[in-house]
Design a protein around this motif. Structure first.
Motif, mmCIF file in Angstrom:
data_model
loop_
_atom_site.group_PDB
_atom_site.id
_atom_site.type_symbol
_atom_site.label_atom_id
_atom_site.label_comp_id
_atom_site.label_asym_id
_atom_site.label_seq_id
_atom_site.Cartn_x
_atom_site.Cartn_y
_atom_site.Cartn_z
ATOM 1 N N ASP A 36 41.576 47.306 37.097
ATOM 2 C CA ASP A 36 42.400 46.195 37.592
ATOM 3 C C ASP A 36 43.627 46.808 38.234
ATOM 4 O OD1 ASP A 36 40.608 44.423 36.629
ATOM 5 O OD2 ASP A 36 41.867 43.609 35.033
ATOM 6 N N ARG A 92 40.317 43.526 41.240
ATOM 7 C CA ARG A 92 39.518 43.889 40.066
ATOM 8 C C ARG A 92 38.253 44.579 40.586
ATOM 9 N NH1 ARG A 92 40.072 39.113 35.674
ATOM 10 N NH2 ARG A 92 40.263 40.938 34.367
ATOM 11 N N ARG A 142 36.722 42.603 43.658
ATOM 12 C CA ARG A 142 36.959 41.185 43.388
ATOM 13 C C ARG A 142 38.450 40.932 43.268
ATOM 14 N NH1 ARG A 142 32.940 42.494 39.032
ATOM 15 N NH2 ARG A 142 30.885 42.108 39.950
ATOM 16 N N ASP A 187 41.991 37.814 43.660
ATOM 17 C CA ASP A 187 42.522 36.536 44.147
ATOM 18 C C ASP A 187 43.124 36.661 45.546
ATOM 19 O OD1 ASP A 187 44.656 38.075 43.333
ATOM 20 O OD2 ASP A 187 45.671 36.489 42.214
ATOM 21 N N VAL A 217 37.460 28.929 41.156
ATOM 22 C CA VAL A 217 37.933 30.299 41.393
ATOM 23 C C VAL A 217 37.781 30.606 42.867
ATOM 24 C CG1 VAL A 217 37.403 31.094 39.053
ATOM 25 C CG2 VAL A 217 35.698 31.388 40.881
ATOM 26 N N GLN A 265 36.502 36.047 43.627
ATOM 27 C CA GLN A 265 36.642 36.252 42.183
ATOM 28 C C GLN A 265 35.291 36.122 41.479
ATOM 29 O OE1 GLN A 265 39.850 33.304 41.355
ATOM 30 N NE2 GLN A 265 40.971 35.096 40.620
ATOM 31 N N GLU A 294 36.865 35.384 35.152
ATOM 32 C CA GLU A 294 38.132 34.639 35.192
ATOM 33 C C GLU A 294 38.143 33.417 34.278
ATOM 34 O OE1 GLU A 294 40.654 35.844 36.872
ATOM 35 O OE2 GLU A 294 39.529 37.383 37.947
ATOM 36 N N ARG A 338 32.891 28.060 42.072
ATOM 37 C CA ARG A 338 33.497 29.037 42.984
ATOM 38 C C ARG A 338 33.719 28.369 44.345
ATOM 39 N NH1 ARG A 338 31.991 33.802 46.354
ATOM 40 N NH2 ARG A 338 29.836 33.099 46.346
ATOM 41 N N GLY A 379 43.156 32.409 44.030
ATOM 42 C CA GLY A 379 42.985 32.580 42.592
ATOM 43 C C GLY A 379 42.378 31.373 41.908
ATOM 44 N N ALA A 380 42.330 31.453 40.588
ATOM 45 C CA ALA A 380 41.762 30.370 39.785
ATOM 46 C C ALA A 380 42.747 29.202 39.723
ATOM 47 C CB ALA A 380 41.459 30.872 38.378
ATOM 48 N N LEU A 411 40.947 29.597 30.930
ATOM 49 C CA LEU A 411 40.899 30.850 31.691
ATOM 50 C C LEU A 411 40.809 32.019 30.732
ATOM 51 C CD1 LEU A 411 43.663 30.176 34.378
ATOM 52 C CD2 LEU A 411 41.197 29.817 34.564
ATOM 53 N N LYS A 412 40.191 33.100 31.200
ATOM 54 C CA LYS A 412 40.163 34.304 30.385
ATOM 55 C C LYS A 412 41.465 35.060 30.610
ATOM 56 C CE LYS A 412 35.293 35.117 29.695
ATOM 57 N NZ LYS A 412 34.104 35.807 30.198
#
Lengths: 96, 258
Positions: free
Chosen positions: A6, A16, A32, A34, B54, B58, B63, B78, B84-85, B177-178
């Motif tokens: 990460d 990631r 991967r 955001d 997401v 991602q 996530e 997705r 982002g999420a 979320l993780k």
């Protein structure tokens, strides 16, 4: 051997990265995160272009592939992606 | 400029929809606008059940706590767009689809974010929130994010969708979320409270969805010169949206591809 890293881009997004190596050759690379990339498919082509490369050439190849027009990445630079990939490669090489 | 408006408040849009169908409609609009079958379109919408989306790049599995989503009755999808999420619940969501070259959709991606977000900023100000555009793709009030926006370009069209937060449910959001480590969850919630805000907090009152939607329409009219013509999805768009929801946005092949 699989390496995961990460990588937080300073002031930017979270990359990631997952890299699978076999005898010093990239079997599969997944970048991967955001970030945004346009066109999305060009990013996936660049990602796919890493497979089959020797790990020694990975950094230069990543800089070229992710910096190639028409691909534009927002939130991470090709240098960030290359750094994250190299860090994942070190993880993979440690994974013996 | 003329924009077709699809809005559930005035009846041209559906009631809140599932995540897969909301994403299917956005993609179907790209198809119909790109073929010239539909005019440039703004859609205001909601989600039921609530949904975590997401970004395109991602990993849903990495996530999102999919088990927690299942037990809370929350969808997980997705998106076609990066970023982002996002937990979609107490918010107003919009999408806008324009052919590239439209006055709001110049070649420059950063410029088009600015032009479209100007409508949202004006709408938020209409409500009394001192909003400003924060490049690349956020809108903030008092330095705290209140709206996130995401864009993709395909088939000669721009699709931008985004959210205006009406309320914050950080505990619920982080339960879905993780997070890197459970012990960090408290800190993440605290950090988010400092970085993110919502209309309830800014205005000091609970706002009805209908009022937020109306303000957004005014914002787009004022800042973007939009003249709305309300019309629902065509039968063909509706059919295509349902196909995409079933064959793409509710399948593991799409949602878990990355």
């Amino acid at each position: 051997m699989t390496g995961r890293k990460d990588y937080k881009v300073p002031g930017g997004k979270l990359l990631r990265v997952e890299l699978e190596l076999e005898r010093g050759i990239v079997i599969r690379a997944a970048v991967r995160g955001d970030f945004f990339a346009h066109p999305e498919e060009a990013f996936e082509e660049a990602e796919g272009g890493l497979s089959g490369l020797p790990v020694e050439g990975l950094e230069a190849a990543a800089l070229a592939l992710f910096g190639k027009a028409p691909l534009r990445v927002f939130g991470a630079s090709p240098a960030d992606i290359a750094s994250a990939l190299m860090a994942a490669a070190h993880e993979a090489q440690a994974d013996r | 400029m003329k924009l077709r408006l699809i809005d559930s408040v005035s009846g041209s849009g559906a009631l809140p929809l599932s995540g897969a169908l909301n994403m299917g409609i956005d993609e179907a609009l790209v198809g119909s606008v790109s073929r010239g079958e539909a005019p440039p379109t703004l859609r205001l919408y909601r989600w039921a059940p609530p949904c975590v989306t997401v970004g395109y790049f991602q990993s849903l599995e990495a996530e999102v706590d999919l088990e927690a989503c299942r037990s809370s009755g929350v969808d997980a999808v997705r998106r076609l767009t990066g970023g982002g999420a996002v937990f979609h619940d107490a918010e107003l969501t919009y999408s806008i689809v324009l052919p590239i070259g439209h006055p709001l959709a110049p070649d420059g991606i950063l410029e088009s974010y600015r032009l479209i977000c100007a409508g949202l900023v004006a709408g938020l100000r209409e409500l009394g929130a001192e909003a400003s555009f924060e490049p690349i793709n956020d809108i903030a009030v008092g330095g705290r994010k209140i709206s996130g926006n995401a864009q993709t370009r395909r088939q000669g069209c721009l699709l931008q969708h985004g959210t205006v937060l009406m309320d914050l449910e950080l505990e619920l959001m982080f339960s879905l979320l993780k997070v890197p480590a459970e012990k960090l969850k408290g800190k993440l919630i605290e950090d988010s409270k400092a970085r993110v805000t919502c209309l309830r907090e800014v205005l000091g009152r609970q706002l009805a969805y209908e009022d937020a939607a109306l303000a957004l329409r005014k914002g787009f009219a004022e800042a973007c010169g939009a003249e709305f013509e309300e019309a629902p999805l065509s039968a063909a768009e509706d059919l295509e949206a349902r196909r995409l929801a079933a064959e793409r946005f509710s399948t593991p092949e799409w949602n878990e591809r990355r």
